[in-house]
Design a protein around this motif. Structure first.
Motif, PDB file in Angstrom:
ATOM      1  N   LEU A 103      47.618  53.808  75.134  1.00 32.20           N
ATOM      2  CA  LEU A 103      46.410  53.123  75.592  1.00 32.20           C
ATOM      3  C   LEU A 103      46.001  53.577  76.986  1.00 32.20           C
ATOM      4  CD1 LEU A 103      47.128  49.534  74.264  1.00 32.20           C
ATOM      5  CD2 LEU A 103      45.114  50.895  73.712  1.00 32.20           C
ATOM      6  N   ASP A 104      46.970  53.736  77.860  1.00 32.07           N
ATOM      7  CA  ASP A 104      46.662  54.160  79.226  1.00 32.07           C
ATOM      8  C   ASP A 104      46.056  55.567  79.242  1.00 32.07           C
ATOM      9  OD1 ASP A 104      47.555  51.761  80.190  1.00 32.07           O
ATOM     10  OD2 ASP A 104      49.486  52.530  80.904  1.00 32.07           O
ATOM     11  N   ARG A 105      46.609  56.452  78.421  1.00 30.81           N
ATOM     12  CA  ARG A 105      46.068  57.818  78.380  1.00 30.81           C
ATOM     13  C   ARG A 105      44.652  57.816  77.820  1.00 30.81           C
ATOM     14  NH1 ARG A 105      50.581  62.420  76.944  1.00 30.81           N
ATOM     15  NH2 ARG A 105      52.384  61.442  77.940  1.00 30.81           N
ATOM     16  N   TYR A 106      44.415  56.981  76.831  1.00 27.99           N
ATOM     17  CA  TYR A 106      43.054  56.902  76.288  1.00 27.99           C
ATOM     18  C   TYR A 106      42.092  56.349  77.333  1.00 27.99           C
ATOM     19  CZ  TYR A 106      39.050  55.836  73.415  1.00 27.99           C
ATOM     20  OH  TYR A 106      37.764  55.787  72.918  1.00 27.99           O
ATOM     21  N   HIS A 107      42.519  55.323  78.052  1.00 34.22           N
ATOM     22  CA  HIS A 107      41.660  54.705  79.064  1.00 34.22           C
ATOM     23  C   HIS A 107      41.312  55.700  80.171  1.00 34.22           C
ATOM     24  CE1 HIS A 107      39.958  51.645  81.670  1.00 34.22           C
ATOM     25  NE2 HIS A 107      40.756  52.047  82.638  1.00 34.22           N
ATOM     26  N   ARG A 108      42.278  56.531  80.560  1.00 35.97           N
ATOM     27  CA  ARG A 108      42.041  57.495  81.637  1.00 35.97           C
ATOM     28  C   ARG A 108      41.101  58.616  81.213  1.00 35.97           C
ATOM     29  NH1 ARG A 108      47.729  56.785  82.650  1.00 35.97           N
ATOM     30  NH2 ARG A 108      48.155  58.683  81.443  1.00 35.97           N
ATOM     31  N   SER A 109      41.226  59.055  79.960  1.00 33.38           N
ATOM     32  CA  SER A 109      40.427  60.204  79.526  1.00 33.38           C
ATOM     33  C   SER A 109      40.214  60.161  78.015  1.00 33.38           C
ATOM     34  CB  SER A 109      41.133  61.508  79.922  1.00 33.38           C
ATOM     35  OG  SER A 109      40.348  62.626  79.598  1.00 33.38           O
ATOM     36  N   PRO A 110      39.264  59.347  77.547  1.00 31.00           N
ATOM     37  CA  PRO A 110      39.047  59.204  76.094  1.00 31.00           C
ATOM     38  C   PRO A 110      38.767  60.534  75.394  1.00 31.00           C
ATOM     39  CG  PRO A 110      37.834  57.530  77.314  1.00 31.00           C
ATOM     40  CD  PRO A 110      38.358  58.490  78.326  1.00 31.00           C
ATOM     41  N   GLN A 111      37.992  61.390  76.036  1.00 29.03           N
ATOM     42  CA  GLN A 111      37.590  62.641  75.386  1.00 29.03           C
ATOM     43  C   GLN A 111      38.759  63.612  75.210  1.00 29.03           C
ATOM     44  OE1 GLN A 111      36.663  61.591  78.348  1.00 29.03           O
ATOM     45  NE2 GLN A 111      36.980  63.213  79.876  1.00 29.03           N
ATOM     46  N   ASP A 112      39.822  63.456  76.008  1.00 27.37           N
ATOM     47  CA  ASP A 112      40.969  64.360  75.922  1.00 27.37           C
ATOM     48  C   ASP A 112      42.155  63.777  75.159  1.00 27.37           C
ATOM     49  OD1 ASP A 112      39.642  66.291  77.493  1.00 27.37           O
ATOM     50  OD2 ASP A 112      40.264  65.272  79.343  1.00 27.37           O
ATOM     51  N   TRP A 113      41.990  62.564  74.656  1.00 29.06           N
ATOM     52  CA  TRP A 113      43.139  61.872  74.043  1.00 29.06           C
ATOM     53  C   TRP A 113      43.571  62.573  72.762  1.00 29.06           C
ATOM     54  CZ3 TRP A 113      44.749  59.405  69.618  1.00 29.06           C
ATOM     55  CH2 TRP A 113      45.849  58.527  69.747  1.00 29.06           C
ATOM     56  N   GLN A 114      44.873  62.764  72.630  1.00 30.55           N
ATOM     57  CA  GLN A 114      45.448  63.346  71.418  1.00 30.55           C
ATOM     58  C   GLN A 114      46.731  62.607  71.063  1.00 30.55           C
ATOM     59  OE1 GLN A 114      46.010  67.541  72.284  1.00 30.55           O
ATOM     60  NE2 GLN A 114      44.022  68.062  71.394  1.00 30.55           N
ATOM     61  N   LEU A 115      46.967  62.476  69.768  1.00 33.65           N
ATOM     62  CA  LEU A 115      48.192  61.836  69.296  1.00 33.65           C
ATOM     63  C   LEU A 115      49.390  62.709  69.658  1.00 33.65           C
ATOM     64  CD1 LEU A 115      49.393  59.486  67.605  1.00 33.65           C
ATOM     65  CD2 LEU A 115      49.136  60.959  65.600  1.00 33.65           C
ATOM     66  N   GLN A 116      50.380  62.113  70.315  1.00 30.77           N
ATOM     67  CA  GLN A 116      51.560  62.849  70.761  1.00 30.77           C
ATOM     68  C   GLN A 116      52.699  62.733  69.734  1.00 30.77           C
ATOM     69  OE1 GLN A 116      51.434  64.671  73.774  1.00 30.77           O
ATOM     70  NE2 GLN A 116      49.283  64.074  73.524  1.00 30.77           N
ATOM     71  N   ALA A 117      53.414  63.838  69.529  1.00 38.86           N
ATOM     72  CA  ALA A 117      54.504  63.853  68.556  1.00 38.86           C
ATOM     73  C   ALA A 117      55.610  62.878  68.945  1.00 38.86           C
ATOM     74  CB  ALA A 117      55.065  65.267  68.417  1.00 38.86           C
ATOM     75  N   ASP A 118      55.882  62.717  70.243  1.00 39.03           N
ATOM     76  CA  ASP A 118      56.958  61.821  70.644  1.00 39.03           C
ATOM     77  C   ASP A 118      56.589  60.360  70.396  1.00 39.03           C
ATOM     78  OD1 ASP A 118      55.034  62.042  72.653  1.00 39.03           O
ATOM     79  OD2 ASP A 118      56.439  61.452  74.226  1.00 39.03           O
ATOM     80  N   TRP A 119      55.292  60.021  70.460  1.00 35.52           N
ATOM     81  CA  TRP A 119      54.865  58.667  70.091  1.00 35.52           C
ATOM     82  C   TRP A 119      55.168  58.410  68.617  1.00 35.52           C
ATOM     83  CZ3 TRP A 119      49.202  59.242  72.271  1.00 35.52           C
ATOM     84  CH2 TRP A 119      49.256  59.247  73.664  1.00 35.52           C
ATOM     85  N   ARG A 120      54.816  59.367  67.783  1.00 35.78           N
ATOM     86  CA  ARG A 120      55.037  59.205  66.346  1.00 35.78           C
ATOM     87  C   ARG A 120      56.529  59.059  66.032  1.00 35.78           C
ATOM     88  NH1 ARG A 120      51.652  60.538  62.198  1.00 35.78           N
ATOM     89  NH2 ARG A 120      50.358  61.866  63.538  1.00 35.78           N
ATOM     90  N   ARG A 121      57.361  59.887  66.661  1.00 41.93           N
ATOM     91  CA  ARG A 121      58.804  59.813  66.412  1.00 41.93           C
ATOM     92  C   ARG A 121      59.364  58.465  66.865  1.00 41.93           C
ATOM     93  NH1 ARG A 121      58.664  65.263  68.181  1.00 41.93           N
ATOM     94  NH2 ARG A 121      59.161  64.598  70.301  1.00 41.93           N
TER      95      ARG A 121
END
Length: 332
Positions: free
Chosen positions: A293-311
């Motif tokens: 959420l923090d990464r999306y809030h800082r830069s919505p246009q650059d947000w990408q799903l991270q592999a470590d989040w999924r794991r």
């Protein structure tokens, strides 16, 4: 978007706050909430301490009063509403109209959220609850497609909260009868699916373990196979000579990849399921979603799903697998 996380006890509440939850939801140690498992939930003193801990860090505490009392026991739910107001809860999460009505009349300053157990899936239902009980938020059931969520965000009179991660229920919340069919104890009235008093584990001669719910065989597990808590919907059954998960395979909802779309739709809050889970689950899942959420809030246009989040999330999922559930449904 607000991150709303589960608190099954005081250590879990503190872990959620420390990991970055904007709000936590908790319940009393009785049948007024839908996770009334032995050893879970809060005494009066623990809830008061948890509210102090959260408020000292500018976070919120919502009290789940989301089961359905009968007329004989309604006073017990009313007393719980009184305590929520007395202790300084930031909102109650309620489903039953008599509970909402009492809160509206008696404590008009106490915010009222419509629980997922209220099963409001249409704009007219949301309008009725807003006009009649002045709800300030509604939690949507986990049966809607992403397109339906987007349309409700456009037409709802109140902010909407959706489940982002956790155990997935195959029934429209508030309407499940499977557990009560087997045990006679309704999840919606008694606060728990598959009450522990009806669960029996047995060791078999071949080394497997079997689990029964009120003498009904729910599943058998190999010696090294992970065994989840037995519920009827996630059991394995013999259907036409084939044994399989006839209703639902154990898996967890994970909407992380839809975060940008949910944000753009106007979803107010993302809820993490799991008040019955431990501190490690709460801490890890909260921290992962906080980062996303923090990464999306800082830069919505650059947000990408991270592999470590999924794991990280898959490690805490039922059956160690995740799904988008009805969100990815193309027909709706």
């Amino acid at each position: 978007m607000q991150l709303v996380c589960p608190a099954g006890n005081l250590p879990a509440l503190q872990a959620a706050i420390d990991a970055g939850a904007d709000a936590v939801y908790a319940g009393f140690r009785d049948q007024t909430n839908a996770r009334a498992f032995p050893g879970l939930n809060f005494s009066d003193e623990e809830l008061s301490a948890g509210i102090d801990y959260a408020h000292a860090r500018s976070r919120k505490v919502y009290l789940a009063l989301n089961t359905y009392p009968d007329s004989v026991r309604l006073a017990h739910w009313q007393a719980a509403v009184d305590k929520a107001a007395e202790f300084g809860c930031d909102a109650i999460i309620a489903a039953e109209m008599a509970v909402l009505d009492y809160a509206t009349r008696t404590h008009p300053g106490l915010a009222r959220h419509l629980s997922v157990q209220g099963s409001a899936t249409t704009a007219p239902a949301l309008h009725y609850m807003y006009e009649r009980f002045g709800i300030s938020r509604a939690v949507l059931p986990r049966v809607l497609s992403i397109q339906q969520v987007e349309r409700l965000c456009m037409n709802s009179p109140v902010p909407l909260e959706v489940f982002g991660f956790g155990s997935l229920c195959i029934m429209v919340e508030g309407r499940c009868q499977l557990s009560s069919y087997v045990t006679g104890a309704s999840p919606n009235r008694h606060g728990v699916c598959s009450p522990a008093s009806f669960v029996r584990w047995e060791e078999e001669q071949d080394g497997r373990r079997s689990v029964r719910l009120n003498k009904v065989l729910i599943d058998r597990f190999e010696p090294a196979e992970p065994a989840g808590y037995p519920t009827v919907c996630k059991g394995r059954f013999d259907v036409g000579g084939e044994v399989f998960h006839a209703l639902e395979e154990p898996t967890s909802l994970n909407t992380l990849e839809l975060l940008p779309r949910l944000a753009q739709a106007g979803v107010t809050a993302l809820k993490i399921e799991g008040r019955q889970r431990g501190v490690a689950y709460v801490s890890s899942v909260t921290r992962t979603w906080r980062d996303a959420l923090d990464r999306y809030h800082r830069s919505p246009q650059d947000w990408q799903l991270q592999a470590d989040w999924r794991r990280s999330l898959s490690a805490h999922a039922e059956g160690h697998q995740t799904t988008l559930g009805p969100y990815h449904r193309h027909w709706h």
